[in-house]
Design an enzyme around this catalytic site. Structure first.
Site, mmCIF file in Angstrom:
data_model
loop_
_atom_site.group_PDB
_atom_site.id
_atom_site.type_symbol
_atom_site.label_atom_id
_atom_site.label_comp_id
_atom_site.label_asym_id
_atom_site.label_seq_id
_atom_site.Cartn_x
_atom_site.Cartn_y
_atom_site.Cartn_z
ATOM 1 C CD GLN A 282 -13.955 -6.321 -2.680
ATOM 2 O OE1 GLN A 282 -14.241 -5.118 -2.910
ATOM 3 N NE2 GLN A 282 -12.694 -6.637 -2.615
ATOM 4 C CB SER B 271 -4.544 -7.548 3.854
ATOM 5 O OG SER B 271 -4.173 -6.098 3.467
ATOM 6 C CG HIS C 70 -1.860 -0.887 1.138
ATOM 7 N ND1 HIS C 70 -1.710 -2.108 2.004
ATOM 8 C CD2 HIS C 70 -3.216 -1.100 0.711
ATOM 9 C CE1 HIS C 70 -3.064 -2.895 1.945
ATOM 10 N NE2 HIS C 70 -3.575 -2.429 1.033
#
Length: 257
Positions: free
Chosen positions: A56, A179, A32
């Site tokens: 999603q 993540s 990120h």
């Protein structure tokens, strides 16, 4: 850094000059950071959205346990020079009675493995584009098929935003930053290295799919495919390491940027 928590406030924020948007689901890491810094270098105003998008996730996926730490992420974003951190609640992004979805045709890869996933991604990204009105939106190559779906949506619907796709950031051992890597035990993390190594073996082989499958070293893939994404071909794979689902890809031809 300004923290915005409501849709109404986001629409009222005076965002002048060149605006860059980085859509995220939080749990920030060095991947990120590389995108935040690219946006910071290219745009006068950088907006990062942090929204774990329920639309999603499939019924049996990891929505409830997806990593969340808003305070840490806010510090991370501020240290990276982000101007606005947009963290809307789900009931503002999908208010009661919500019934409009963006469904971009896509086949293979994540589209086949996760039915409805790209519908959720395309819908939330279009909402973010409408709310933030960015000039540029930034994504990572690890989600190459997602970027291609969003390019199609932007082109088909004449959305006035440029999409930038930045290279996947990897740890020194080659594992793509994600993540979801936080789910991996030390032993599972070592096993996960088979995925990027297999894709590199596939990239160098006459038959990329067969070579990748042969090099997975015991990992059972959900798919290994060559995906045609417009002018770009990528070798993409998804596999589970324990209960953790990981995706990765390498470019065979063309560029995603």
């Amino acid at each position: 850094m300004r923290v915005v928590r409501t849709v109404d406030e986001m629409t009222q924020v005076a965002l002048s000059h060149k605006v860059g948007l980085v859509p995220t689901m939080g749990a920030f890491h060095a991947g990120h950071l590389s995108i935040f810094l690219a946006a910071r270098a290219e745009c006068a105003t950088v907006v990062v959205s942090l929204f774990v998008n329920p639309a999603q996730f499939g019924a049996n996926e990891d929505l409830s346990r997806y990593p969340r730490d808003e305070e840490r992420d806010a510090r991370f974003a501020e240290d990276a020079g982000v101007d606005v951190l947009f963290m809307p609640p789900a009931d503002q992004m999908y208010p009661w009675g919500f019934a409009t979805w963006v469904d971009v045709e896509a086949t293979g890869g994540e589209a086949a493995a996760r039915p409805g996933h790209f519908r959720g991604v395309a819908t939330v990204c279009l909402k973010l584009f409408n709310l933030v009105r960015p000039d540029v939106a930034y994504f990572g190559q690890k989600d190459a098929q997602q970027a291609a779906v969003l390019r199609r949506m932007v082109g088909d619907l004449n959305v006035p935003v440029d999409l930038r796709v930045l290279p996947t950031v990897r740890d020194a051992d080659g594992l793509a930053l994600s993540s979801r890597n936080a789910y991996l035990s030390p032993e599972e993390r070592q096993r996960a290295l088979a995925l990027p190594r297999a894709l590199e073996a596939g990239r160098a082989a006459p038959d990329p799919v067969a070579a990748t499958r042969a090099a997975l070293n015991g990992l059972e893939p959900e798919y290994v495919e060559v995906l045609d994404l417009g002018d770009t071909r990528v070798l993409a794979a998804a596999a589970r390491v324990g209960s953790t689902r990981l995706i990765d890809n390498v470019v065979l031809e063309g560029e995603l940027a």
